[in-house]
Design a protein around this motif. Structure first.
Motif, short mmCIF file in Angstrom:
data_model
loop_
_atom_site.label_atom_id
_atom_site.label_comp_id
_atom_site.label_asym_id
_atom_site.label_seq_id
_atom_site.Cartn_x
_atom_site.Cartn_y
_atom_site.Cartn_z
N ALA A 1 0.80 -1.23 0.00
CA ALA A 1 0.00 0.00 0.00
C ALA A 1 0.83 1.27 0.00
N GLN A 2 2.13 1.16 0.22
CA GLN A 2 2.87 2.40 0.47
C GLN A 2 2.97 3.32 -0.75
N CYS A 3 2.75 2.79 -1.96
CA CYS A 3 2.80 3.69 -3.12
C CYS A 3 1.41 4.03 -3.67
N PHE B 1 6.46 -2.02 15.27
CA PHE B 1 7.32 -0.95 14.75
C PHE B 1 8.26 -1.50 13.68
N SER B 2 8.86 -2.66 13.96
CA SER B 2 9.86 -3.13 13.00
C SER B 2 9.18 -3.63 11.72
N ALA B 3 7.99 -4.24 11.85
CA ALA B 3 7.28 -4.69 10.64
C ALA B 3 6.90 -3.50 9.76
N VAL B 4 6.44 -2.42 10.39
CA VAL B 4 6.02 -1.26 9.59
C VAL B 4 7.25 -0.57 8.99
N SER B 5 8.30 -0.41 9.79
CA SER B 5 9.44 0.37 9.29
C SER B 5 10.14 -0.37 8.14
N GLU B 6 10.07 -1.69 8.13
CA GLU B 6 10.67 -2.46 7.03
C GLU B 6 9.99 -2.11 5.69
N SER B 7 8.74 -1.61 5.77
CA SER B 7 7.96 -1.40 4.53
C SER B 7 8.05 0.01 3.98
N GLY B 8 8.37 0.97 4.82
CA GLY B 8 8.37 2.36 4.36
C GLY B 8 7.01 3.04 4.52
N PHE B 9 5.99 2.32 4.97
CA PHE B 9 4.66 2.92 5.17
C PHE B 9 4.71 3.73 6.47
N PRO B 10 4.08 4.95 6.51
CA PRO B 10 4.18 5.75 7.72
C PRO B 10 3.45 5.12 8.92
N LEU B 11 4.15 5.07 10.04
CA LEU B 11 3.59 4.49 11.27
C LEU B 11 2.30 5.21 11.69
N ALA B 12 2.26 6.51 11.41
CA ALA B 12 1.09 7.31 11.82
C ALA B 12 -0.17 6.94 11.03
N ARG B 13 0.00 6.14 9.96
CA ARG B 13 -1.18 5.69 9.21
C ARG B 13 -1.49 4.22 9.48
N VAL B 14 -1.00 3.73 10.62
CA VAL B 14 -1.28 2.35 11.01
C VAL B 14 -2.22 2.36 12.21
N ARG B 15 -3.21 1.49 12.18
CA ARG B 15 -4.10 1.33 13.33
C ARG B 15 -4.10 -0.12 13.78
N ILE B 16 -4.39 -0.28 15.06
CA ILE B 16 -4.47 -1.62 15.63
C ILE B 16 -5.90 -1.82 16.11
N GLU B 17 -6.49 -2.96 15.74
CA GLU B 17 -7.83 -3.28 16.23
C GLU B 17 -7.72 -4.32 17.33
N ALA C 1 -7.51 -3.25 -4.62
CA ALA C 1 -7.45 -2.26 -3.54
C ALA C 1 -6.70 -1.02 -4.01
N SER C 2 -5.66 -1.22 -4.81
CA SER C 2 -4.91 -0.09 -5.34
C SER C 2 -5.80 0.76 -6.24
N SER C 3 -6.62 0.11 -7.09
CA SER C 3 -7.54 0.88 -7.95
C SER C 3 -8.59 1.59 -7.11
N PHE C 4 -9.08 0.90 -6.08
CA PHE C 4 -10.08 1.51 -5.20
C PHE C 4 -9.50 2.78 -4.58
N ALA C 5 -8.24 2.69 -4.12
CA ALA C 5 -7.59 3.85 -3.49
C ALA C 5 -7.45 4.99 -4.51
N SER C 6 -7.10 4.66 -5.75
CA SER C 6 -6.94 5.71 -6.77
C SER C 6 -8.28 6.39 -7.05
N ASP C 7 -9.37 5.61 -7.09
CA ASP C 7 -10.69 6.17 -7.43
C ASP C 7 -11.33 6.96 -6.30
N ARG C 8 -11.07 6.55 -5.06
CA ARG C 8 -11.86 7.08 -3.95
C ARG C 8 -11.09 7.96 -2.99
#
Ligand code: C2E
Ligand code: CA
Ligand code: CA
Length: 276
Positions: free
Chosen positions: A100-102, A128-144, A264-271
């Protein structure tokens, strides 16, 4: 002779067969986790009035070539019992975040963490380590987390949630209304969001008691400054009632099923929208 169904008796041949099929599925699942074959599906979370995307919930999927599609309600308990859940969660977080990071937009990704995992003092560093390995911002991660994890009075769980909160990871209380989280816990734990359980949404058009419960949850959550998400919204009738009760954000088949990364990538682009 082993204990079987609470009594000391041998299983029948049919029962033996069912047991061994389960054992085989379980072994295949264990291999699938080790080979990273469990994949993240993305289900959109949207603003109800314009369907703008604000996040995706990540749902684990296993398409076994031998046993077909097995649902997480079946395999997550296996992963828990076999000590595979942290490895599986790590894999789901890194792979979903990498995928999702791009994609365009500032949607968040929400990951399910099981109650047992909150007893692991390494959970925060694992996330933290799983997210940082990906380059996706931690501030856009939620935990349920579900209410059953939240009922624990453990100071360790509270400290863990606070560490996540300080790093910008918001916490959603999932399946709200099905467990026993006290109002004190709602006030004292650093939750940002309440998810109204699908069970209350399912019959909302026919059962006035469900409407009253949902209305009370929205009132309570809003007065505590929490964002509310209605889950399992399947049709326009449910959506209209929820909106009339003051619900703003929802998730469910009416807005989009869980999907693989290309959809999901197309959905993100459209919405993509700047709302919220
Ligand atoms: P959940 O966290 O409450 O996830 C929502 C479930 O509702 C998902 O089922 C989703 O596919 C389903 N759903 C969404 N919209 C609708 C709708 O409009 N109608 C109906 N009938 N269902 C809808 P799923 O994917 O089978 O997951 C079941 C449960 O398994 C999840 O419930 C969650 O507790 C658990 N789970 C899934 N993935 C993970 C994971 O990666 N880690 C952990 N620990 N648990 C997971
Ligand atoms: Ca969830
Ligand atoms: Ca839920």
């Amino acid at each position: 002779m082993k204990e079987y169904h609470g009594a000391s008796q041998a299983p029948s041949i049919e029962e033996e067969l069912i047991l061994s099929v389960t054992d085989m599925r379980r072994l295949a699942f264990s291999d699938a986790v080790k080979n990273n074959e469990i994949w993240p599906a993305f289900q959109p979370i949207v603003v109800m009035n314009d369907h703008a995307l604000i996040g995706f919930e990540i749902l684990a999927r296993w398409n076994s070539p031998v046993y077909g599609n097995i649902t997480p309600d079946t395999f997550i308990p296996w992963a828990e019992e076999d000590g595979l859940l942290d490895a599986l969660t790590y894999h789901l977080i890194t792979s979903a975040c990498k995928m999702a990071q791009c994609w365009p937009g500032d949607f968040y990704l929400a990951f399910n963490i099981s109650p047992l995992q909150f007893n692991n003092c390494n959970l925060v560093s694992m996330i933290f380590s799983a997210v940082s390995e990906s380059g996706f911002p931690l501030a856009r991660v939620r935990i349920e987390m579900t209410e059953s994890a939240a009922i624990s009075e453990s100071p360790a769980v509270r400290a863990l949630l606070e560490r996540l909160g300080h790093a910008g990871v918001s916490i959603t209380l999932d399946d709200f209304g099905t467990g026993y989280a006290s109002l004190t816990r709602l006030r004292d734990f650093p939750f940002k969001t309440l998810k109204i359980d699908r069970g209350f949404v399912r019959n909302i058009a026919n059962e006035s008691s469900n409407q009253k419960i949902v209305s009370a949850i929205i009132g309570l959550g809003t007065s505590l400054g929490l964002e509310i998400i209605a889950e399992g919204v399947e049709d326009i009738e449910q959506a209209t009632i929820l909106q009339s009760l003051g619900c703003v954000v929802a998730q469910g088949w009416h807005y989009g099923r869980e999907m693989a990364q290309s959809d999901a990538s197309s959905f993100a682009s459209d919405r993509t929208s700047a709302v919220l």
